[in-house]
Scaffold this active site. Structure first.
Site, mmCIF file in Angstrom:
data_model
loop_
_atom_site.group_PDB
_atom_site.id
_atom_site.type_symbol
_atom_site.label_atom_id
_atom_site.label_comp_id
_atom_site.label_asym_id
_atom_site.label_seq_id
_atom_site.Cartn_x
_atom_site.Cartn_y
_atom_site.Cartn_z
ATOM 1 N N THR A 1 -14.436 14.762 -11.042
ATOM 2 C CA THR A 1 -13.132 15.088 -10.449
ATOM 3 C C THR A 1 -12.348 13.831 -10.090
ATOM 4 O OG1 THR A 1 -14.024 17.150 -9.596
ATOM 5 C CG2 THR A 1 -12.005 16.366 -8.560
ATOM 6 N N GLY B 1 -17.970 12.691 -9.245
ATOM 7 C CA GLY B 1 -17.492 11.704 -10.217
ATOM 8 C C GLY B 1 -16.478 12.245 -11.199
ATOM 9 N N GLY C 1 -12.575 11.174 -2.722
ATOM 10 C CA GLY C 1 -13.849 11.589 -2.121
ATOM 11 C C GLY C 1 -14.329 12.887 -2.725
ATOM 12 N N ASP C 2 -14.773 12.837 -3.977
ATOM 13 C CA ASP C 2 -15.237 14.058 -4.636
ATOM 14 C C ASP C 2 -16.305 13.673 -5.658
ATOM 15 O OD1 ASP C 2 -15.348 16.738 -5.634
ATOM 16 O OD2 ASP C 2 -13.232 17.000 -5.144
ATOM 17 N N LYS D 1 -7.815 7.417 -0.971
ATOM 18 C CA LYS D 1 -9.066 7.819 -0.294
ATOM 19 C C LYS D 1 -9.785 8.909 -1.081
ATOM 20 C CE LYS D 1 -7.646 6.589 4.399
ATOM 21 N NZ LYS D 1 -6.224 6.266 4.227
ATOM 22 N N LYS E 1 0.847 -1.202 0.000
ATOM 23 C CA LYS E 1 0.000 0.000 0.000
ATOM 24 C C LYS E 1 0.879 1.247 0.000
ATOM 25 C CE LYS E 1 -2.344 1.513 3.787
ATOM 26 N NZ LYS E 1 -2.006 2.943 3.793
ATOM 27 N N TYR F 1 -4.589 0.337 17.677
ATOM 28 C CA TYR F 1 -4.070 -0.925 17.173
ATOM 29 C C TYR F 1 -4.737 -2.145 17.798
ATOM 30 C CZ TYR F 1 -0.240 1.646 14.977
ATOM 31 O OH TYR F 1 0.494 2.491 14.198
HETATM 32 P P1 BMP Z 1 0.436 2.172 10.721
HETATM 33 O O1 BMP Z 1 0.375 0.638 10.704
HETATM 34 O O2 BMP Z 1 1.837 2.701 10.675
HETATM 35 O O3 BMP Z 1 -0.397 2.778 11.802
HETATM 36 O O4 BMP Z 1 -0.181 2.653 9.297
HETATM 37 C C1 BMP Z 1 -1.516 2.457 8.960
HETATM 38 C C2 BMP Z 1 -1.766 2.865 7.528
HETATM 39 O O5 BMP Z 1 -3.115 2.580 7.211
HETATM 40 C C3 BMP Z 1 -1.555 4.337 7.218
HETATM 41 O O6 BMP Z 1 -1.048 4.430 5.906
HETATM 42 C C4 BMP Z 1 -2.958 4.931 7.249
HETATM 43 O O7 BMP Z 1 -3.083 6.009 6.342
HETATM 44 C C5 BMP Z 1 -3.818 3.768 6.817
HETATM 45 N N1 BMP Z 1 -5.176 3.738 7.415
HETATM 46 C C6 BMP Z 1 -5.386 3.660 8.772
HETATM 47 O O8 BMP Z 1 -4.439 3.623 9.564
HETATM 48 N N2 BMP Z 1 -6.681 3.585 9.251
HETATM 49 C C7 BMP Z 1 -7.767 3.602 8.444
HETATM 50 O O9 BMP Z 1 -8.892 3.503 8.914
HETATM 51 C C8 BMP Z 1 -7.559 3.675 7.039
HETATM 52 C C9 BMP Z 1 -6.265 3.732 6.558
HETATM 53 O O10 BMP Z 1 -6.061 3.776 5.244
#
Ligand code: BMP
Length: 362
Positions: free
Chosen positions: A101, A99, A96-97, A94, A61, A314
């Protein structure tokens, strides 16, 4: 299928869209449901870390807009590593606008996401037409790719003297005829000459770099994987942001359900969700759920990892995959900040895969 079904059986279900099926097969063969979130700010760092963890992941990603020197070198380098190590690419844009754009954000500008990322994601707060607009832009991008392939078959091998000549530009009538007669022999030549195609297309196109180079001179460390899986198809898919991992986010249950509804109306393009639990409830639902906000305690610790002080929350792989039915864990700093990223990615791969195996009863 229910989330206790294996990835393999979900790949083989007749209604599974081709990109979902390819990813599920890739995950099965590689024994990986790990997506690495490469949140780095330079091309060199991105390519270095992709090399380090590529072997252990099914998906990488990106946040292309934080890469200060994002450009052709980034795209070519990343596609080359993705091809060699066998993973797909997901740009976490992500969108979010309206169609019109989002179509442009997806296909043009400095990022031109559709050209190099199999997967992108979007919010549905602008309404469901964001999805149909992106689906239409994606199918145009795929058509351009196929046109490029057939152009070269029609025109033969490029010679060094004619590649920059305007006369080399595709003749649309010729192309249509070529597309309608894909004999077995021609199909084989499409694969064989793909390296030439990309180099050549980039030279003759009005846009500077329409597609990344698929060529790779490096030895292939995952030959077995490729033999089983075949080359990645040139397909595009969308994930909807149905739930977020950050504290106090506004995506409530009604919003999540709306995402599911929109996804069901666009099953061929929406391959799943970024969410915190499985959203599949109907027998026909085969959406993939990819889950950020995942970390393991460090080796020496036994405690729970809670957050980053900036709202991130987390959970462990066992909880999200085993108990909540998520399919793919998305891990960024858990791997990125490790001393040995290769070993740490492998530790996450194993943890994610064991949680999945337990869930399906293996
Ligand atoms: P990390 O594991 O370092 O916290 O990174 C999480 C990644 O997932 C980041 O790139 C963040 O933009 C993305 N992300 C998130 O953390 N929570 C969401 O709900 C959606 C995400 O895209």
């Amino acid at each position: 299928p229910s989330w206790t079904a294996s990835f393999e059986s979900r790949a083989l279900a007749p209604a599974t869209p081709p990109l979902t099926s390819y990813l599920l097969r890739l995950m099965t063969i590689k024994k990986s449901n790990l997506c690495f979130s490469a949140d780095v700010t330079t091309t060199s760092e991105l390519l270095a870390v992709a090399e380090e963890v590529g072997q252990s992941i099914c998906l990488l990603k990106t946040h292309a807009d934080i890469i200060s020197d994002f450009g052709d070198r980034t795209v070519r380098g990343l596609r080359d590593i993705a091809k060699r190590k066998g993973f797909l690419v997901f740009e976490d844009r992500k969108l979010g606008d309206i169609g019109s754009t989002v179509q442009r954000q997806y296909t043009s500008g400095p990022l031109s996401i559709a050209k190099w990322a199999e997967i992108v994601n979007a919010h549905i707060f602008p309404g469901p037409s964001i999805v149909t607009a992106l689906a239409s832009a994606a199918s145009d991008a795929i058509a351009v790719y196929n046109t490029a392939v057939h152009t070269v078959i029609t025109s033969g091998e490029p010679s060094s003297s004619d590649t920059d000549n305007d006369q080399d530009k595709p003749d649309p009538n010729k192309l249509t005829r070529t597309i309608s007669v894909p004999s077995g022999e021609k199909k084989a030549s499409i694969v064989n000459i793909s390296t030439t195609i990309f180099t050549r297309t980039e030279r003759i196109s009005p846009q500077p770099t329409p597609f990344p180079s698929m060529s790779s001179a490096s030895p292939d460390p995952l030959k077995d994987l490729k033999a089983k899986l075949g080359p990645a198809p040139y397909l595009r898919g969308l994930l909807l942001l149905a739930q977020m991992s950050s504290e106090g986010n506004l995506l409530d249950e009604a919003y999540t359900n709306k995402c599911l509804e929109v996804a069901r109306e666009n099953r061929n393009f929406v391959l799943g969700f970024v969410a915190q639990r499985s959203l599949n409830t109907l027998p026909d639902d085969n959406f993939l759920v990819m889950t950020p906000g995942v970390q393991l305690p460090k080796d020496s610790e036994t405690g729970k990892v809670s957050g980053d002080g900036l709202g991130q929350q987390y959970n462990g792989p066992r909880h999200v995959v085993g108990e909540l039915g998520c399919d793919i864990i998305i891990v960024g700093r858990g791997i990125l900040n490790a001393k040995d990223r290769t070993a740490e990615a492998e530790r996450y791969r194993k943890a994610g895969w064991e949680a999945y195996e337990e869930r399906i009863g293996l």
